[in-house]
Design a protein around this motif. Sequence first.
Motif, short mmCIF file in Angstrom:
data_model
loop_
_atom_site.label_atom_id
_atom_site.label_comp_id
_atom_site.label_asym_id
_atom_site.label_seq_id
_atom_site.Cartn_x
_atom_site.Cartn_y
_atom_site.Cartn_z
N SER A 180 85.84 121.01 17.04
CA SER A 180 86.82 121.65 16.16
C SER A 180 87.54 120.66 15.24
O SER A 180 88.07 121.06 14.21
CB SER A 180 87.86 122.40 17.00
N LYS A 181 87.53 119.37 15.59
CA LYS A 181 88.18 118.35 14.76
C LYS A 181 87.22 117.67 13.79
O LYS A 181 87.62 116.82 13.01
CB LYS A 181 88.83 117.31 15.66
N GLY A 182 85.94 118.03 13.89
CA GLY A 182 84.95 117.45 13.00
C GLY A 182 84.25 116.23 13.56
O GLY A 182 83.55 115.53 12.83
N PHE A 200 81.08 112.14 7.96
CA PHE A 200 79.92 111.86 8.81
C PHE A 200 78.62 112.27 8.11
O PHE A 200 77.65 111.51 8.07
CB PHE A 200 80.05 112.60 10.14
N LEU A 201 78.60 113.46 7.55
CA LEU A 201 77.41 113.94 6.86
C LEU A 201 77.09 113.08 5.64
O LEU A 201 75.93 112.70 5.43
CB LEU A 201 77.58 115.41 6.44
N GLY A 202 78.10 112.74 4.87
CA GLY A 202 77.89 111.92 3.67
C GLY A 202 77.41 110.52 3.99
O GLY A 202 76.60 109.96 3.25
N SER A 203 77.87 109.96 5.09
CA SER A 203 77.49 108.60 5.48
C SER A 203 76.11 108.52 6.11
O SER A 203 75.41 107.52 5.96
CB SER A 203 78.50 108.03 6.48
N LEU A 239 84.78 122.51 5.95
CA LEU A 239 84.58 121.61 7.09
C LEU A 239 85.73 120.62 7.20
O LEU A 239 86.30 120.23 6.18
CB LEU A 239 83.29 120.80 6.91
N PRO A 240 86.06 120.16 8.41
CA PRO A 240 87.05 119.09 8.54
C PRO A 240 86.57 117.84 7.79
O PRO A 240 85.35 117.60 7.69
CB PRO A 240 87.12 118.84 10.05
N GLN A 241 87.48 117.06 7.29
CA GLN A 241 87.14 115.86 6.51
C GLN A 241 86.26 114.91 7.29
O GLN A 241 85.32 114.32 6.74
CB GLN A 241 88.41 115.14 6.03
#
Length: 149
Positions: free
Chosen positions: A80-82, A41-44, A34-36
């Motif tokens: 596409s950029k995350g 976003f998922l981690g936060s 996944l893009p950084q």
Amino acid sequence: MKNFEKIPTVFTVLFLFVTGFVFAQDKAISYNQLPQSAKTFLGSNFKGAKPSYIIEDREIYGIDEYKVQLSNGMKVEFDSKGNWKKVDGHNQKIPYVFIPTSIKNYSTKSFPNTFIKKIEKKRWSYEIELSNGIDLEFDRKGNFTKIDD
């Protein structure tokens, strides 16, 4: 004779159309691919929820989007950029951290006994779905525009 001159053009368009379907494929990827910005976003916003699976949606021109299904049942779509495009809580309250303040405030004040269970960020607007089934639309700045039927 004029109709026969159009045949190469028709075949060219048909070929491009068919090859688009052949090369436009979804594929499963790992979290590390996944893009950084998507990982951040998922981690936060979804601490403790691990990805069940991640799909990379490819088109002819490259990656179109990423779809992440989380272990808690929620689904998040990224461009596409995350950058997040859509968060679907599947009838659960989604985290409010990333939702624009004006949208949070409007929905909480106007519909006090509900919660946001889905949000979609479009090019010029936001659409949210509340737990009571009402859909609301907001402009890009987060100003309420209408209740959607």
